[in-house]
Scaffold this active site. Structure first.
Site, short mmCIF file in Angstrom:
data_model
loop_
_atom_site.label_atom_id
_atom_site.label_comp_id
_atom_site.label_asym_id
_atom_site.label_seq_id
_atom_site.Cartn_x
_atom_site.Cartn_y
_atom_site.Cartn_z
N ARG A 50 -12.54 -0.95 15.69
CA ARG A 50 -12.42 -0.45 14.33
C ARG A 50 -11.70 1.17 14.43
O ARG A 50 -11.17 1.53 13.60
CB ARG A 50 -13.68 -0.33 13.64
CG ARG A 50 -13.55 0.10 12.07
CD ARG A 50 -14.74 0.01 11.25
NE ARG A 50 -16.02 0.31 11.89
CZ ARG A 50 -16.68 1.32 12.21
NH1 ARG A 50 -15.76 2.54 11.78
NH2 ARG A 50 -17.71 1.42 12.72
N TYR A 104 5.49 -3.30 -5.60
CA TYR A 104 4.53 -4.71 -5.38
C TYR A 104 3.19 -4.44 -6.26
O TYR A 104 2.51 -3.60 -6.50
CB TYR A 104 3.99 -4.49 -3.79
CG TYR A 104 3.26 -5.65 -3.21
CD1 TYR A 104 3.80 -7.06 -3.27
CD2 TYR A 104 1.92 -5.52 -3.14
CE1 TYR A 104 2.85 -8.03 -2.95
CE2 TYR A 104 1.18 -6.45 -2.88
CZ TYR A 104 1.61 -7.62 -2.69
OH TYR A 104 0.81 -8.89 -2.35
N ASP A 176 7.27 2.30 1.23
CA ASP A 176 7.17 1.03 1.37
C ASP A 176 8.38 0.34 1.92
O ASP A 176 9.25 -0.06 0.77
CB ASP A 176 6.38 0.33 0.32
CG ASP A 176 5.98 -1.20 0.55
OD1 ASP A 176 6.65 -1.72 1.56
OD2 ASP A 176 5.13 -1.58 -0.03
N LYS A 201 4.98 -9.59 7.00
CA LYS A 201 5.96 -10.03 6.48
C LYS A 201 7.02 -10.08 7.71
O LYS A 201 6.62 -10.95 8.55
CB LYS A 201 6.59 -9.51 5.17
CG LYS A 201 5.56 -9.16 4.20
CD LYS A 201 5.19 -10.27 3.49
CE LYS A 201 3.94 -10.05 2.57
NZ LYS A 201 3.96 -8.87 1.67
C1 LIG Z 1 3.03 -8.26 0.86
C2 LIG Z 1 3.54 -6.89 0.47
C3 LIG Z 1 2.57 -5.72 0.46
C4 LIG Z 1 1.02 -6.08 0.85
O1 LIG Z 1 0.93 -6.64 2.15
P1 LIG Z 1 -0.20 -7.55 2.49
O2 LIG Z 1 0.01 -7.54 3.87
O3 LIG Z 1 -0.36 -8.69 1.88
O4 LIG Z 1 -1.36 -6.67 2.16
C5 LIG Z 1 3.04 -4.55 0.12
N1 LIG Z 1 4.30 -4.43 -0.22
C6 LIG Z 1 5.37 -5.22 -0.21
C7 LIG Z 1 6.47 -4.77 -0.47
C8 LIG Z 1 4.98 -6.34 -0.07
O5 LIG Z 1 5.73 -7.47 -0.05
#
Ligand SMILES: *Cc1c(COP(=O)(O)O)cnc(C)c1O
Length: 383
Positions: A50, A104, A176, A201
């Site tokens: 953690r 998002y 992001d 992703k």
């Molecule tokens: C999927 C996504 C998130 C969130 O990510 P998780 O791993 O599903 O929590 C945040 N920003 C973007 C642009 C995303 O595509």
């Protein structure tokens, strides 16, 4: 001319590892233990999953920092965990957050529902209106949040004017960068202070591990780590191990996805059943020039508006054979999804159309299959 640093393809495989010795395993061992024997009478060597400091986590964090050109990076249990802890390290009750309106869905909910309930003011701004950013800055503004390329419209934001404005006002610019991956964009090179990824992703790339990443200065990452420890968003060692394995092919995967998406977007652009193709690599895309200045590759994400609207989309999705209908993105398998039944389900059809997501809008995550096969699949599904 001497090369200052290794290329990203090399960093993704070797970054952060020391000199190799005879007998070392080539593939990194998975150390699943959550705790480690500690020396008595000292607080050093206190390892606990953690706390984000166990072997697999540390290795992959160093590599992620190198890939983003950051001093430090932290691995978390999901992209949402990363965004939550990254922002909690910057904002307190009474502070104001200035954010792009196009982010998002989960991030939008975090800001509007959780943050406002906890005394953080949030203002949404059209990211293309630089004057609006400036006008909305308040005395208590602490941070600026931008997502680029934008999910699901594939618009690209010019970070440079927003970074200049943030610097001038002493605000932290958080980006992001999930859609780009560090192969296609490094936000810190364009003046951002903090980079966030959903590691679920492109970084992992195989639809089999859930992770998030925050990268920035070492001092700032310490603060995010403090939040992560108490809010409990640490990544599991096995997920970190999968990520390290996934990162080894990040460069070839993303290059192939860039190439595939460009070919498929170009093909779709000449197709009468498709009203509009959203891909920043096309000259007709509204942000094509910005994309050329921000990105090393136009990415594997695209979207199409089917001329037949919602009904045609239903038929199209049912006929596809290679593209699988599933949420998430950025992996080796090509996926399709409809924002009207996922991220944007809570808006009305008219509201969605107004923000560029009409019924008939299909988001496509291009994988690394053969581009000709993918085009043939789309062609047969459109018939
Ligand atoms: C999927 C996504 C998130 C969130 O990510 P998780 O791993 O599903 O929590 C945040 N920003 C973007 C642009 C995303 O595509």
């Amino acid at each position: 001319m001497s090369r200052k640093k290794n290329a990203r393809a090399t960093l993704a495989i070797h970054g952060g590892t020391g000199p190799h010795r005879t007998g070392d395993p080539v593939a990194p061992p998975l150390v699943q233990s959550v705790n480690f024997i500690q020396e008595i009478g000292t607080e050093t060597g206190l390892l606990y999953t953690r706390y984000g400091n166990t072997p697999n986590l540390v290795r992959v964090q160093q590599r992620l920092a190198l890939l983003e050109g950051a001093e430090a990076a932290l691995l978390l249990s999901s992209g949402m965990g990363a965004t939550a802890c990254a922002m909690l390290a910057l904002l307190r009750p009474g502070d104001h957050l200035l954010t792009s309106a196009f982010i998002y869905g989960g991030t939008h909910r975090l800001f509007t529902e959780e943050f406002t309930q906890n005394g953080i003011d949030v203002t949404f701004v059209d990211p293309y209106d630089t004057r609006a950013w400036r006008k909305r800055i308040r005395k208590n503004t602490r941070a600026v949040f931008v997502e680029s390329p934008i999910n699901p419209t594939c618009r690209v934001v010019d970070l440079k004017p927003i970074a200049a404005l943030s610097k001038e006002a002493g605000l932290a610019l958080v980006v992001d960068s999930t859609f780009a991956s560090p192969i296609n964009m490094r936000p810190l090179e364009h003046g951002a202070d903090v980079v966030i990824h959903s590691g679920t992703k492109y970084l992992n790339g195989h639809h089999d591990a859930m992770l998030g990443v925050v990268a920035g200065t070492a001092l700032y990452i310490e603060k995010v780590l403090a939040k992560m420890k108490v809010w409990g968003h640490a990544a599991d060692p096995f997920a970190a191990w999968l990520l390290e394995r996934g990162l080894k092919t990040l460069d070839v995967r993303v290059q192939r996805q860039n190439e595939n998406a460009m070919r498929i977007a170009t093909w779709c652009d000449g197709c009468s059943e498709i009203k509009r193709v959203h891909y920043p690599g096309l000259a007709s895309h509204p942000d094509h020039e910005i994309a050329k200045s921000m990105l090393d590759g136009f990415g594997g994400m695209m979207a199409i508006d089917l001329a037949g609207g919602g009904k045609a989309t239903d038929r199209f999705l049912r006929r596809l054979k290679l593209f699988q209908h599933a949420t998430s993105l950025g992996g080796v398998d090509s996926l399709v999804s409809e924002p009207r039944y996922s991220s944007h389900a809570r808006l009305s059809s008219a509201e969605r159309a107004r923000i560029g997501i009409p019924d008939g809008f299909v988001r496509i995550s291009i994988g690394i299959e053969d581009a000709g096969d993918l085009i043939a699949d789309i062609a047969q599904a459109l018939q």
